[in-house]
Design a protein around this motif. Structure first.
Motif, PDB file in Angstrom:
ATOM      1  N   LEU A 157       4.766  -9.730  -3.411  1.00  0.00           N
ATOM      2  CA  LEU A 157       5.676 -10.708  -4.003  1.00  0.00           C
ATOM      3  C   LEU A 157       5.245 -12.138  -3.663  1.00  0.00           C
ATOM      4  O   LEU A 157       5.327 -13.039  -4.511  1.00  0.00           O
ATOM      5  CB  LEU A 157       7.103 -10.458  -3.513  1.00  0.00           C
ATOM      6  CG  LEU A 157       7.759  -9.159  -3.981  1.00  0.00           C
ATOM      7  CD1 LEU A 157       9.116  -8.984  -3.322  1.00  0.00           C
ATOM      8  CD2 LEU A 157       7.897  -9.124  -5.498  1.00  0.00           C
ATOM      9  N   VAL A 158       4.799 -12.339  -2.445  1.00  0.00           N
ATOM     10  CA  VAL A 158       4.335 -13.678  -2.048  1.00  0.00           C
ATOM     11  C   VAL A 158       3.166 -14.126  -2.920  1.00  0.00           C
ATOM     12  O   VAL A 158       3.161 -15.233  -3.471  1.00  0.00           O
ATOM     13  CB  VAL A 158       3.941 -13.689  -0.561  1.00  0.00           C
ATOM     14  CG1 VAL A 158       3.170 -14.966  -0.213  1.00  0.00           C
ATOM     15  CG2 VAL A 158       5.167 -13.571   0.320  1.00  0.00           C
ATOM     16  N   TRP A 159       2.176 -13.255  -3.078  1.00  0.00           N
ATOM     17  CA  TRP A 159       0.999 -13.645  -3.856  1.00  0.00           C
ATOM     18  C   TRP A 159       1.299 -13.676  -5.347  1.00  0.00           C
ATOM     19  O   TRP A 159       0.661 -14.429  -6.097  1.00  0.00           O
ATOM     20  CB  TRP A 159      -0.173 -12.728  -3.523  1.00  0.00           C
ATOM     21  CG  TRP A 159      -0.778 -13.109  -2.220  1.00  0.00           C
ATOM     22  CD1 TRP A 159      -0.615 -12.483  -1.022  1.00  0.00           C
ATOM     23  CD2 TRP A 159      -1.595 -14.246  -1.962  1.00  0.00           C
ATOM     24  NE1 TRP A 159      -1.280 -13.149  -0.023  1.00  0.00           N
ATOM     25  CE2 TRP A 159      -1.899 -14.232  -0.575  1.00  0.00           C
ATOM     26  CE3 TRP A 159      -2.107 -15.266  -2.753  1.00  0.00           C
ATOM     27  CZ2 TRP A 159      -2.684 -15.209   0.022  1.00  0.00           C
ATOM     28  CZ3 TRP A 159      -2.893 -16.246  -2.160  1.00  0.00           C
ATOM     29  CH2 TRP A 159      -3.181 -16.212  -0.791  1.00  0.00           C
ATOM     30  N   LEU A 165       0.188 -13.043 -12.133  1.00  0.00           N
ATOM     31  CA  LEU A 165      -0.400 -11.709 -12.282  1.00  0.00           C
ATOM     32  C   LEU A 165      -1.703 -11.556 -11.490  1.00  0.00           C
ATOM     33  O   LEU A 165      -1.898 -10.531 -10.828  1.00  0.00           O
ATOM     34  CB  LEU A 165      -0.637 -11.416 -13.765  1.00  0.00           C
ATOM     35  CG  LEU A 165      -0.974  -9.972 -14.117  1.00  0.00           C
ATOM     36  CD1 LEU A 165       0.180  -9.043 -13.791  1.00  0.00           C
ATOM     37  CD2 LEU A 165      -1.317  -9.870 -15.602  1.00  0.00           C
ATOM     38  N   PRO A 166      -2.619 -12.543 -11.518  1.00  0.00           N
ATOM     39  CA  PRO A 166      -3.821 -12.405 -10.688  1.00  0.00           C
ATOM     40  C   PRO A 166      -3.498 -12.265  -9.202  1.00  0.00           C
ATOM     41  O   PRO A 166      -4.177 -11.526  -8.478  1.00  0.00           O
ATOM     42  CB  PRO A 166      -4.597 -13.697 -10.971  1.00  0.00           C
ATOM     43  CG  PRO A 166      -4.123 -14.130 -12.317  1.00  0.00           C
ATOM     44  CD  PRO A 166      -2.676 -13.739 -12.370  1.00  0.00           C
ATOM     45  N   PHE A 171      -3.827  -9.153  -4.467  1.00  0.00           N
ATOM     46  CA  PHE A 171      -3.316  -8.723  -3.163  1.00  0.00           C
ATOM     47  C   PHE A 171      -3.407  -7.213  -3.009  1.00  0.00           C
ATOM     48  O   PHE A 171      -3.841  -6.704  -1.980  1.00  0.00           O
ATOM     49  CB  PHE A 171      -1.870  -9.175  -2.970  1.00  0.00           C
ATOM     50  CG  PHE A 171      -1.270  -8.648  -1.694  1.00  0.00           C
ATOM     51  CD1 PHE A 171      -1.557  -9.255  -0.484  1.00  0.00           C
ATOM     52  CD2 PHE A 171      -0.468  -7.515  -1.694  1.00  0.00           C
ATOM     53  CE1 PHE A 171      -1.037  -8.754   0.714  1.00  0.00           C
ATOM     54  CE2 PHE A 171       0.055  -7.008  -0.514  1.00  0.00           C
ATOM     55  CZ  PHE A 171      -0.234  -7.632   0.691  1.00  0.00           C
ATOM     56  N   ARG A 172      -2.992  -6.477  -4.047  1.00  0.00           N
ATOM     57  CA  ARG A 172      -3.046  -5.027  -3.919  1.00  0.00           C
ATOM     58  C   ARG A 172      -4.474  -4.530  -3.814  1.00  0.00           C
ATOM     59  O   ARG A 172      -4.773  -3.579  -3.095  1.00  0.00           O
ATOM     60  CB  ARG A 172      -2.338  -4.377  -5.116  1.00  0.00           C
ATOM     61  CG  ARG A 172      -2.356  -2.862  -5.131  1.00  0.00           C
ATOM     62  CD  ARG A 172      -1.852  -2.254  -3.814  1.00  0.00           C
ATOM     63  NE  ARG A 172      -0.510  -2.665  -3.519  1.00  0.00           N
ATOM     64  CZ  ARG A 172      -0.077  -2.974  -2.294  1.00  0.00           C
ATOM     65  NH1 ARG A 172      -0.903  -2.910  -1.253  1.00  0.00           N
ATOM     66  NH2 ARG A 172       1.160  -3.355  -2.087  1.00  0.00           N
ATOM     67  N   ALA A 202      -5.082 -12.330   3.578  1.00  0.00           N
ATOM     68  CA  ALA A 202      -4.128 -12.165   2.477  1.00  0.00           C
ATOM     69  C   ALA A 202      -2.753 -11.727   2.988  1.00  0.00           C
ATOM     70  O   ALA A 202      -1.718 -12.087   2.406  1.00  0.00           O
ATOM     71  CB  ALA A 202      -4.661 -11.143   1.477  1.00  0.00           C
ATOM     72  N   GLY A 203      -2.724 -10.953   4.059  1.00  0.00           N
ATOM     73  CA  GLY A 203      -1.463 -10.448   4.568  1.00  0.00           C
ATOM     74  C   GLY A 203      -0.702 -11.409   5.449  1.00  0.00           C
ATOM     75  O   GLY A 203       0.476 -11.184   5.744  1.00  0.00           O
TER      76      GLY A 203
END
Length: 311
Positions: A157-159, A165-166, A171-172, A202-203
Motif C-alpha cells: 500500500l505504501v509503494w 500501479l508500478p 514492491f511485490r 523497499a520494506g
C-alpha cells in the motif's frame, strides 16, 4: 478522475476483494512472476553479486515497466484505471491468506492437535516445526503475522501510494525475489545479496508505518511504543525488528528468543522482555491486530496519495 482518487478507490476495492476472495488457488499472478524469475535465474545464475544484481534488476525492473505500460494504457478511462488498480492490489496483497493460515494453525493448537499445527506451519513461515512445542508454534505464528502484515500488505500500500500501479507491482516483485533468492544458503549467499538488500530498502517505510499503526490499533499503545523504542534495533532484520517489537508490546507478549531455520539454530534477542510468554489464544489476537493495522494503513496511504496528487 485524479490519480489520488484512482488509487484510493482501487486500493480499497482490492483490499475488499482480498477479504472476500483471498488468493486464487491456481493461476496467481505472483506465482507467474515467480516462474518467470526462476527462468531468468536459470540463465543468469553465477556465484557472484553482480549477476545477482542483474537478476534483481531485470525481474523487478520488468514488473515496474509492466505496471507503467498498463497504467498508461488505461489512463484515459477512470473506470478502467480504478479496476486495474483494484486488480493489482488484490493480486499483490495477502492479508486474507495470512489470516487463514494463522487461524488454521491456531484452531489446531486450540484442539490440542500439535502435529496438525506442525504440519501446517510451513505454509506460513520457514521455521523447523519439529523443534517447536505448542507455545513455540504459537509464538512463531504471532511473529509471522506481525512481519507479514508489513511484507504482504502495508508495504504494498505504501509503494502504491508513492508510485501507483508500478509501485504496487515493483514492491511485490522485490519481496518475492527476496523470498526466492535472498537467503544465506550456499547457492544464494552472493547471488541473492542484491535482492535481499533491495528488499530491505523497499520494506523500510512499510515496516515503520506498520509499527506506528500497531500503537493505536493494539490493546496496549504504551507497551507498543515502549517495546519498539527499547527492542527494535536488537532484531537482526532492520524491518522485522520494529514490527515484531511493536506487535509484542501491543499484545503484551514476549517474542524472539531461540528458533530454528533449516536445521540452523539462531538465538535472537527477546522483544518486550517484560511481557508474558505467547500462548495459543494470542494467534487470534495477532490476526485481529493485523486486520486493524491493514485498514488504518489503507486510510493513511489513500489520504497521502490524495494530498500528493489532489482529488
Amino acid at each position: 478522475m485524479g490519480a489520488g482518487r484512482v488509487f484510493a478507490y482501487g486500493a480499497a476495492a482490492g483490499l475488499i476483494g482480498d477479504l472476500l476472495l483471498g488468493d486464487p488457488r491456481r493461476g496467481h499472478p505472483v506465482a507467474a512472476f515467480g516462474r518467470a524469475a526462476a527462468a531468468v535465474e536459470r540463465v543468469l545464475w553465477r556465484d557472484h553479486r553482480g549477476w545477482g544484481a542483474l537478476h534483481a534488476g531485470v525481474c523487478a525492473g520488468g514488473a515496474v515497466a509492466l505496471g507503467a505500460v498498463a497504467e498508461r494504457a488505461v489512463r484515459s478511462s477512470p473506470v478502467a484505471s480504478v479496476a486495474l488498480t483494484a486488480a493489482a492490489t488484490w493480486a499483490v496483497v495477502g492479508g486474507t491468506s495470512l489470516a487463514r493460515e494463522a487461524r488454521a494453525i491456531g484452531r489446531a493448537l486450540e484442539a490440542g492437535d500439535v502435529e496438525a499445527a506442525r504440519a501446517r506451519l510451513p505454509h506460513l513461515c520457514g521455521r523447523d516445526p519439529q523443534a517447536l512445542d505448542a507455545d513455540g508454534i504459537a509464538r512463531a505464528v504471532v511473529e509471522s503475522v506481525a512481519e507479514n502484515t508489513s511484507d504482504a500488505v502495508v508495504g504494498a500500500l505504501v509503494w502504491g501510494a508513492v508510485g501507483g500501479l508500478p509501485g504496487l507491482l515493483g514492491f511485490r516483485a522485490v519481496n518475492t525475489l527476496d523470498a526466492m533468492v535472498g537467503h544465506k544458503s550456499a547457492r544464494y549467499r552472493r547471488y541473492g545479496w542484491a535482492s535481499a538488500r533491495l528488499d530491505d530498502l523497499a520494506g523500510w517505510p512499510g515496516a515503520r508505518l506498520t509499527a506506528v499503526l500497531a500503537v493505536p490499533a493494539g490493546p496496549d499503545p504504551r507497551g507498543a511504543v515502549r517495546a519498539w523504542r527499547a527492542d527494535a534495533a536488537k532484531h537482526p532484520s532492520p524491518n522485522a525488528g520494529p514490527v515484531e517489537a511493536s506487535f509484542a508490546g501491543a499484545l503484551g507478549v514476549r517474542l524472539g528468543g531461540t528458533l530454528s531455520y533449516g536445521g540452523r539454530v539462531e538465538h535472537r534477542p527477546v522483544l518486550n522482555s517484560g511481557g508474558r510468554a505467547v500462548v495459543r489464544r494470542d494467534v487470534e489476537r495477532a490476526v485481529r491486530l493485523s486486520r486493524r493495522v491493514t485498514w488504518l494503513a489503507l486510510g493513511v496511504c489513500a489520504g497521502a496519495r490524495l494530498l500528493k496528487r489532489g482529488k
